[in-house]
Design a protein around this motif. Structure first.
Motif, short mmCIF file in Angstrom:
data_model
loop_
_atom_site.label_atom_id
_atom_site.label_comp_id
_atom_site.label_asym_id
_atom_site.label_seq_id
_atom_site.Cartn_x
_atom_site.Cartn_y
_atom_site.Cartn_z
N MET A 236 31.35 34.02 43.51
CA MET A 236 32.75 34.32 43.23
C MET A 236 33.17 35.63 43.90
O MET A 236 34.28 35.74 44.43
CB MET A 236 32.97 34.39 41.72
CG MET A 236 34.43 34.53 41.31
SD MET A 236 35.44 33.08 41.69
CE MET A 236 34.85 31.95 40.42
N THR A 237 32.29 36.62 43.91
CA THR A 237 32.60 37.91 44.53
C THR A 237 32.77 37.76 46.03
O THR A 237 33.68 38.35 46.62
CB THR A 237 31.49 38.92 44.22
OG1 THR A 237 31.33 39.04 42.80
CG2 THR A 237 31.81 40.29 44.80
N VAL A 238 31.90 36.98 46.66
CA VAL A 238 32.03 36.74 48.11
C VAL A 238 33.35 36.03 48.40
O VAL A 238 34.07 36.37 49.35
CB VAL A 238 30.83 35.92 48.62
CG1 VAL A 238 31.04 35.52 50.08
CG2 VAL A 238 29.53 36.70 48.47
N ALA A 239 33.68 35.02 47.59
CA ALA A 239 34.94 34.30 47.79
C ALA A 239 36.14 35.24 47.62
O ALA A 239 37.12 35.16 48.37
CB ALA A 239 35.03 33.12 46.82
N GLU A 240 36.08 36.14 46.64
CA GLU A 240 37.18 37.07 46.42
C GLU A 240 37.34 38.03 47.60
O GLU A 240 38.47 38.42 47.95
CB GLU A 240 36.92 37.87 45.13
CG GLU A 240 37.11 37.05 43.86
CD GLU A 240 36.65 37.78 42.62
OE1 GLU A 240 37.17 37.49 41.54
OE2 GLU A 240 35.74 38.64 42.74
N TYR A 241 36.24 38.41 48.23
CA TYR A 241 36.33 39.30 49.40
C TYR A 241 37.16 38.64 50.50
O TYR A 241 38.07 39.26 51.06
CB TYR A 241 34.92 39.63 49.91
CG TYR A 241 34.92 40.28 51.28
CD1 TYR A 241 35.19 41.64 51.42
CD2 TYR A 241 34.66 39.53 52.42
CE1 TYR A 241 35.19 42.24 52.68
CE2 TYR A 241 34.66 40.12 53.68
CZ TYR A 241 34.93 41.47 53.80
OH TYR A 241 34.95 42.05 55.04
#
Length: 441
Positions: A236-241
Motif C-alpha cells: 500500500m505504501t509503494v502504491a501511495e508513492y
C-alpha cells in the motif's frame, strides 16, 4: 538520493533492553520503558549474534511485548534487544523500484542488486487521506477482461473485492489484470503465497512485460505473521508513492484473508479474546484502516489527482461467501467480483459469475445504450439459470415461452464472450461490441 537514503538508516546510538520471556510468538522485553513505543523496530541479538528484526506490538505489566519478523531460533533468555533507527521502519520508495521483487521490509528478492532509495522516507502505517480532501473517482478504467469490462465496469480509484475459493483461477485472473489493465503502475502484494508458486507466477503468469511496470511484494506462507501483515502495508505504501506522483496505480492484493489471519495470530498472541469465528475484534478494526488508504489521492489545486484502483482477493472458506472476512470486506469496498467453482468445473475461464458480481459505480460510466445492453444480458442469463434444470429434465418444450427460447439461444453466445484466454486482452469498446453481437444472436 540513494546515498542519502542509506545514511538515514545508519545506527547512530544504541539503546537496549533485555529479553525476559518468550511465549509462542510473543517476546517480552524489559529496560526500554518510556523509550520504545508501539510500532518501533528492534533488533533481537541471538546466541550467534544474529540480529532478528522485531517490532513492538504492545506492553503489559512494565514489559514491552514484541514480535519478530524472522525465526526466533537461537534467542536466549537475557538476550539484548536494541532499539533501531526510526528510519528503518520506513520505505525509501523510488521510480527505480519498478520491475523489482521485494520483501515486506523493502529488501530485494530478485537478485538484481540493491534497491536505490528515493528522497522522501515513507512510513508504512499512515491514515487514509482526509475524506473531504480526496478527489472524486476518475474516468472508466479498461481492465482488459471482457467479463469485467461489461458486467463490473470499474472507475479509476475504485476498490473491488475478488471473492474466490481455492483453485478457481484467481491467480490467472490477477495476471490477466496485471498485463491488460490500462494503468501506469501495478503494485502486486502476494500475502502468504505458496513459496513454490512465486517464481511461476512472476515468470509465467506475469511475464517480463507485466513485471516491467510492476512492483511485487512477497511474503510466503511460512513467513511469521508480522511479515505477512507488513506485506500488505508495504504494498500500500509503494502504491501511495506512485499515486502521489499523479499516476494511475493498480493495486492487487492476494489475499486480504491471509492478511486477516496474520492479524488474528498477532491479536491472540497479545491476549485479545476471540470473537467472530476465532477472529479478535482488532482484526475488523484494522481492516478498514488498510482498505481505505486505496482510492483517489488528495486533489491538487489544478484539479488533478492520482488514483489507486484496488482489487483485493478474499479466499472464501468452503465457498462460504458470508464468512466474517468476506462479509466485512464486501461492506467496505465499492463492488465485488465472484468466481464460481461450478463455472470453472464447466471449463469457462475466467470463472466469473457475472450475475453475482457488482460494481457500484458502473451506472456512472456507462451510456444509456451500454447500460441497457448489460441489463438485457443479465436478464437473459438469469432466466437461463432459472430454466436450465427444467430443460435438462425435459419439462420444458421449445416454443412454450418466447423469452425462455431467447435465453436458451443467446446464453451460449454470451458465454463465448465471457470466455477469454489467459494471454488475451480485450479493450473496453471491443468488449461491448462483442456483447452486442452476441445479443443479436
Amino acid at each position: 538520493m540513494a546515498a542519502r537514503a542509506r545514511l538515514r538508516r545508519l545506527q547512530t546510538a544504541s539503546v537496549g533492553g533485555t529479553v525476559t520471556n518468550l511465549l509462542g510468538l510473543r517476546v517480552d522485553i524489559e529496560g526500554l520503558n518510556g523509550v520504545a513505543a508501539v510500532g518501533d523496530r528492534l533488533d533481537l541479538r541471538g546466541r550467534d549474534s544474529r540480529a532478528i528484526p522485531a517490532e513492538v506490538i504492545g506492553f503489559n505489566d512494565g514489559a514491552l511485548q514484541a514480535m519478530a519478523f524472522g525465526s526466533l531460533d537461537g534467542l536466549t533468555h537475557g538476550a539484548e534487544a536494541v532499539l533501531v533507527n526510526p528510519y528503518a521502519n520506513m520505505l525509501d520508495v523510488a521510480p527505480s523500484w519498478l520491475g523489482r521483487v521485494i520483501d515486506p521490509l523493502g529488501a530485494p528478492l530478485d537478485r538484481l542488486g540493491p534497491l536505490l532509495g528515493g528522497p522522501e522516507p515513507r512510513a508504512t502505517r499512515v491514515p487514509a487521506p482526509e475524506a473531504t480532501a480526496r478527489a472524486r473517482l476518475g474516468p472508466r478504467i479498461d481492465l482488459g477482461v471482457r467479463a469485467l469490462n461489461c458486467f463490473a465496469t470499474c472507475r479509476q480509484g475504485q476498490r473491488l473485492g475478488l471473492f474466490s475459493g481455492s483453485g478457481v483461477g484467481k491467480s490467472t485472473l490477477l495476471a490477466m489484470l496485471t498485463r491488460g489493465t490500462a494503468c501506469d503502475v501495478v503494485v502486486l502484494a502476494l500475502v502468504g503465497e505458496r513459496g513454490r508458486e512465486v517464481r511461476e507466477f512472476i515468470e509465467d503468469d506475469l511475464g517480463a512485460d507485466g513485471l516491467a511496470r510492476a512492483v511485487v511484494v512477497v511474503a510466503t506462507s511460512d513467513s511469521p505473521p508480522l511479515m505477512r501483515r507488513q506485506c500488505a502495508y508495504t504494498a500500500m505504501t509503494v502504491a501511495e508513492y506512485f499515486r502521489d506522483q499523479g499516476r494511475s496505480v493498480l493495486l492487487l492484493m492476494d489475499s486480504v484473508t491471509r492478511f486477516c489471519l496474520a492479524l488474528r495470530e498477532i491479536g491472540l498472541s497479545l491476549g485479545e479474546p476471540p470473537a467472530t469465528r476465532g477472529y479478535p475484534p482488532g482484526v475488523f478494526a484494522e481492516l478498514p484502516r488498510l482498505l481505505e488508504r486505496a482510492g483517489p489521492g488528495v486533489q491538487q489545486p489544478d484539479g488533478s489527482a492520482g488514483h489507486i484502483t484496488g482489487l483485493f482477493t478474499v479466499l472464501v472458506e468452503g465457498d462460504d461467501h458470508n464468512e466474517p472476512v468476506a462479509d466485512a470486506v464486501r461492506g467496505i469496498l465499492d463492488g465485488h467480483i465472484v468466481m464460481d467453482r461450478k463455472i470453472a468445473e464447466g471449463g469457462r475461464y475466467p470463472a466469473i459469475d457475472v450475475l453475482r458480481s457488482l460494481s457500484r459505480t458502473a451506472a456512472t460510466v456507462l451510456d444509456g445504450e451500454q447500460a441497457g445492453l448489460v441489463r438485457r444480458a443479465r436478464a437473459v442469463l438469469s432466466l437461463h439459470a432459472d430454466m436450465v434444470d427444467m430443460v435438462r429434465l425435459g419439462a420444458y418444450r421449445a416454443g412454450t415461452d418466447a423469452a425462455v427460447d431467447e435465453a436458451l439461444r443467446l446464453t451460449p453466445l454470451i458465454e463465448d464472450v465471457l470466455r477469454q484466454g489467459r494471454d488475451e486482452t480485450t479493450g473496453f469498446h471491443e468488449s461491448f461490441l462483442r456483447l452486442e453481437q452476441a445479443m443479436r444472436g
